[in-house]
Scaffold this motif. Structure first.
Motif, short mmCIF file in Angstrom:
data_model
loop_
_atom_site.label_atom_id
_atom_site.label_comp_id
_atom_site.label_asym_id
_atom_site.label_seq_id
_atom_site.Cartn_x
_atom_site.Cartn_y
_atom_site.Cartn_z
N ILE A 75 -8.75 9.74 -1.48
CA ILE A 75 -8.99 8.52 -0.71
C ILE A 75 -9.00 8.85 0.79
N ILE A 76 -8.01 9.60 1.25
CA ILE A 76 -7.90 9.94 2.67
C ILE A 76 -9.14 10.66 3.18
N SER B 79 -9.18 1.82 -10.66
CA SER B 79 -9.85 2.74 -11.58
C SER B 79 -9.28 2.67 -12.98
N LEU B 80 -8.15 1.99 -13.15
CA LEU B 80 -7.52 1.96 -14.47
C LEU B 80 -7.23 0.55 -14.97
N HIS C 26 0.88 -1.17 0.00
CA HIS C 26 0.00 0.00 0.00
C HIS C 26 0.91 1.21 0.00
N SER C 27 0.53 2.23 -0.74
CA SER C 27 1.41 3.37 -0.91
C SER C 27 1.55 4.13 0.40
N GLY D 62 -9.68 -2.71 -2.82
CA GLY D 62 -10.84 -2.01 -2.30
C GLY D 62 -10.61 -0.54 -1.99
N THR D 63 -9.39 -0.04 -2.17
CA THR D 63 -9.09 1.36 -1.89
C THR D 63 -8.51 2.09 -3.10
#
Length: 113
Positions: free
Chosen positions: A38-39, A98-99, A30-31, A90-91
């Motif tokens: 998102i946050i 999305s891509l 996770h980044s 899921g995030t």
């Protein structure tokens, strides 16, 4: 994404990895810098910047309940988990959800044209 993978096989996913992605060794990635939308639960922006593509071929859930996608990178088997990696599901982590792209190939017999 799950339905497409189940019904037709792996799909291509574009992403914009953070610098720490280069040093991924294992586990669920996770980044370190989740994007602001998102946050704060904002509407997703219309456009995403991307500069890398990978193949998504499956998914899973850890015994602790953390969801992830199974991905294959093009950087060889010395990177990640033998060239594969898991990324949080899921995030829309680094835009993987999305891509995603899938296609139905059309085979054309050029000799009959």
């Amino acid at each position: 994404m799950m339905l497409e993978i189940m019904n037709h096989g792996p799909i291509v996913v574009s992403l914009e990895p953070e610098y720490d992605f280069l040093h991924y060794k294992g586990g669920i990635y996770h980044s370190i810098n989740a994007t602001e939308w998102i946050i704060y639960g904002l509407e997703k922006p219309e456009w995403e910047k991307v500069d890398h593509s990978v193949v998504c071929y499956g998914w899973g859930v850890t015994s602790e309940g953390e969801k992830y996608w199974l991905m294959r990178n093009s950087w060889g088997d010395k990177w990640g988990e033998g060239g594969d990696f898991k990324i949080r599901r899921g995030t829309d982590e680094i835009a993987v959800e999305s891509l995603a792209e899938a296609m139905d190939p059309v085979i054309v017999d050029k000799t009959s044209l």
